[in-house]
Write an enzyme that holds these catalytic residues in place. Structure first.
Site, PDB file in Angstrom:
ATOM      1  N   ASN A  33       0.797  -1.219   0.000  1.00  0.00           N
ATOM      2  CA  ASN A  33       0.000   0.000   0.000  1.00  0.00           C
ATOM      3  C   ASN A  33       0.834   1.276   0.000  1.00  0.00           C
ATOM      4  O   ASN A  33       0.338   2.348   0.344  1.00  0.00           O
ATOM      5  CB  ASN A  33      -0.957  -0.009   1.189  1.00  0.00           C
ATOM      6  CG  ASN A  33      -1.808  -1.256   1.196  1.00  0.00           C
ATOM      7  OD1 ASN A  33      -1.650  -2.104   2.060  1.00  0.00           O
ATOM      8  ND2 ASN A  33      -2.673  -1.409   0.208  1.00  0.00           N
ATOM      9  N   VAL A  40       1.580   7.077   0.623  1.00  0.00           N
ATOM     10  CA  VAL A  40       0.779   6.026   1.256  1.00  0.00           C
ATOM     11  C   VAL A  40      -0.617   6.034   0.638  1.00  0.00           C
ATOM     12  O   VAL A  40      -1.237   7.082   0.480  1.00  0.00           O
ATOM     13  CB  VAL A  40       0.680   6.257   2.783  1.00  0.00           C
ATOM     14  CG1 VAL A  40      -0.251   5.256   3.426  1.00  0.00           C
ATOM     15  CG2 VAL A  40       2.060   6.183   3.403  1.00  0.00           C
ATOM     16  N   CYS A  41      -1.077   4.857   0.275  1.00  0.00           N
ATOM     17  CA  CYS A  41      -2.429   4.699  -0.256  1.00  0.00           C
ATOM     18  C   CYS A  41      -3.297   4.148   0.861  1.00  0.00           C
ATOM     19  O   CYS A  41      -3.272   2.951   1.157  1.00  0.00           O
ATOM     20  CB  CYS A  41      -2.419   3.763  -1.457  1.00  0.00           C
ATOM     21  SG  CYS A  41      -4.044   3.545  -2.199  1.00  0.00           S
ATOM     22  N   ILE A  42      -4.043   5.043   1.499  1.00  0.00           N
ATOM     23  CA  ILE A  42      -4.897   4.656   2.622  1.00  0.00           C
ATOM     24  C   ILE A  42      -6.195   5.467   2.528  1.00  0.00           C
ATOM     25  O   ILE A  42      -6.169   6.654   2.201  1.00  0.00           O
ATOM     26  CB  ILE A  42      -4.155   4.864   3.964  1.00  0.00           C
ATOM     27  CG1 ILE A  42      -4.901   4.231   5.109  1.00  0.00           C
ATOM     28  CG2 ILE A  42      -3.861   6.314   4.199  1.00  0.00           C
ATOM     29  CD1 ILE A  42      -4.074   4.148   6.378  1.00  0.00           C
TER      30      ILE A  42
END
Length: 168
Positions: A33, A40-42
């Site tokens: 992620n 950051v892919c959140i």
């Protein structure tokens, strides 16, 4: 106890808390992620817009009640439990899924081969003439020529016209 130190950069927009900050690791990371550049892919850092293509519920996205504490907790949680179904780094996601599958197989007593030598297990095959058993590295090499000949013979059994009409 084992500790890790990761450097990161959080950038807050002018209209914070109505828009989410960005979070980027400065330390190189290999994680499903986290993009190669460290972003950051959140979900909670995604803008609060309706995006049916993302697969995220609006309640999972940024809202003004989020703060630095909730962001850091979410990132720490993500590091511990990657979301491999929505990867930013597909290669890392595949590797994580393979490791998880291997661990499950080992729990069931199955040894997953990881090298070419482990895949090519030598097998004893009894011969028909009651002589000693023979070892074959690859049982399929001898069968390939026979299968090709059988396919050619089978191909002669069918007409080229497969329209279903009896008359040609």
């Amino acid at each position: 106890m084992l500790f890790f130190l990761f450097q990161a950069h959080i950038k807050f927009p002018m209209d914070y808390p109505y828009s989410p900050p960005t979070f980027r690791f400065l330390t190189k990371m290999w994680h499903p992620n986290i993009y190669e550049n460290g972003d950051v892919c959140i979900s909670i850092l995604h803008p609060p817009v309706d995006d049916p293509q993302s697969g995220e519920l609006p309640s999972e996205r940024w809202n003004p009640t989020q703060n630095v504490r909730t962001i850091l907790l979410s990132v720490i949680s993500l590091l511990n439990e990657p979301n491999t179904f929505s990867p930013a780094n597909v290669d890392a996601s595949v590797m994580k899924q393979v490791q998880a599958t291997k661990a499950e197989a080992e729990k069931d007593g199955v040894k997953v081969p990881t090298t070419l030598a482990e895949y090519c297990i030598k097998t004893k095959v009894p011969s028909n003439d009651n002589s000693s058993d023979l070892l074959y590295d690859d049982l399929y090499d001898d069968d390939i020529d026979d299968e090709d000949e059988e396919e050619e013979e089978d191909a002669d059994c069918y007409d080229d016209d497969d329209s279903g009409n009896e008359e040609s």
